[in-house]
Write an enzyme that holds these catalytic residues in place. Structure first.
Site, short mmCIF file in Angstrom:
data_model
loop_
_atom_site.label_atom_id
_atom_site.label_comp_id
_atom_site.label_asym_id
_atom_site.label_seq_id
_atom_site.Cartn_x
_atom_site.Cartn_y
_atom_site.Cartn_z
N CYS A 52 34.12 37.94 39.59
CA CYS A 52 34.15 38.16 38.14
C CYS A 52 33.42 37.57 37.96
O CYS A 52 32.71 36.14 38.56
CB CYS A 52 35.63 37.97 37.58
N GLU A 81 48.53 33.50 39.34
CA GLU A 81 48.51 33.51 37.97
C GLU A 81 49.35 32.95 36.68
O GLU A 81 50.38 32.24 37.44
CB GLU A 81 49.13 35.18 37.82
N ASN A 82 49.96 33.21 35.82
CA ASN A 82 50.71 32.85 34.91
C ASN A 82 51.29 33.90 33.91
O ASN A 82 50.32 34.94 33.45
CB ASN A 82 49.79 31.65 34.08
N ALA A 83 52.12 33.56 33.52
CA ALA A 83 53.25 34.46 32.19
C ALA A 83 52.37 34.56 31.50
O ALA A 83 52.28 35.30 30.78
CB ALA A 83 54.74 33.60 32.49
N CYS A 84 51.38 33.15 31.01
CA CYS A 84 51.12 33.58 30.17
C CYS A 84 49.66 33.78 30.52
O CYS A 84 48.94 33.01 30.89
CB CYS A 84 50.27 31.66 29.44
N TYR A 85 49.06 35.03 30.50
CA TYR A 85 48.46 36.01 31.47
C TYR A 85 47.00 34.83 31.63
O TYR A 85 46.20 35.02 32.49
CB TYR A 85 48.12 37.27 31.15
N GLU A 102 37.80 31.94 43.47
CA GLU A 102 37.38 31.57 43.96
C GLU A 102 37.31 29.37 43.58
O GLU A 102 36.54 28.62 43.43
CB GLU A 102 35.94 32.03 43.80
N ASN A 143 44.47 33.14 44.16
CA ASN A 143 44.42 33.36 42.67
C ASN A 143 46.15 32.72 42.04
O ASN A 143 47.10 32.81 43.37
CB ASN A 143 43.92 34.68 42.38
N CYS A 147 33.89 32.95 37.93
CA CYS A 147 33.88 32.64 38.79
C CYS A 147 31.97 32.62 38.75
O CYS A 147 31.49 31.47 39.51
CB CYS A 147 34.37 33.27 39.94
#
Ligand code: THU
Length: 183
Positions: free
Chosen positions: A137, A94-98, A105, A92, A140
């Site tokens: 999820c 992630e990003n500061a812009c959620y 996956e 995974n 995915c």
């Protein structure tokens, strides 16, 4: 390659799994269109061998170490087996812009597709959740379904145990590319 060749896959410090090269990677061609899987009730594709399953389990566990998850602190790793016997890993990111974060996956699938692989046989997923098997999820599952309903998803725990379901079982009554041709 010689019969005596081994692929050494490192698990943890000092621990190695030896897998004969004859049953790994490009040496294994899966017939993704027919056959019978011994462990998965609905799978009609040819079975994934024991060594290949172990390799997938190890690769997804290893991929989890690369997870970029400073917000959730929930690392996930994935290992995607193509019908040609190639394995793509994913984690995974992630990003500061959620909402822009992406699951392990889908990372693995996008890596594979971007290198020309679209026929998939199996995927294994790992997380640090001790008490439950990690499950993909909904987003995915839909992305997986794009490529087939008939492949196997191995959902693991950190202790190495797993459950396996076909994508059809994980996403019944699904919408896919064929549906666009029906109107
Ligand atoms: N995540 C995955 O990568 N795969 C899953 O199967 C479940 C969730 C990620 C997304 C997010 O970065 C973090 O786990 C928490 O949801």
């Amino acid at each position: 390659m010689r019969e005596s060749c081994f692929l050494i896959h490192r698990l943890q410090k000092g621990q190695v799994l030896q897998i004969p090269v004859s049953v790994t990677m490009a040496q294994v061609q899966y017939d993704c269109s027919r056959g019978n899987h011994p462990n998965v009730s609905n799978s009609t594709a040819s079975p994934v061998g024991h060594e290949q399953i172990q390799l997938l389990l190890n690769v997804c566990k290893e991929a989890k170490k690369s997870a970029y998850c400073p917000y959730s602190h929930f690392p996930v790793g994935a290992a995607l087996l193509t019908c040609d016997g190639k394995i793509f890993s994913g984690c995974n990111v992630e990003n500061a812009c959620y909402p822009l974060g992406i699951c392990a996956e889908r990372t693995a699938i996008q890596k594979a597709v971007s290198e020309g692989y679209v026929n998939f046989r199996a995927m294994a997923i790992a997380s640090n959740t001790e008490d439950d098997f990690i499950v993909p999820c909904g987003a995915c599952r839909q992305v997986m379904r794009e490529f087939s309903r008939d492949w196997d998803i191995y959902m693991t725990k950190p202790d190495g145990t797993y459950i396996v379901k076909t994508l059809q079982e994980l996403l019944p009554l699904s919408f896919g590319p064929e549906d666009l041709k029906k109107f």
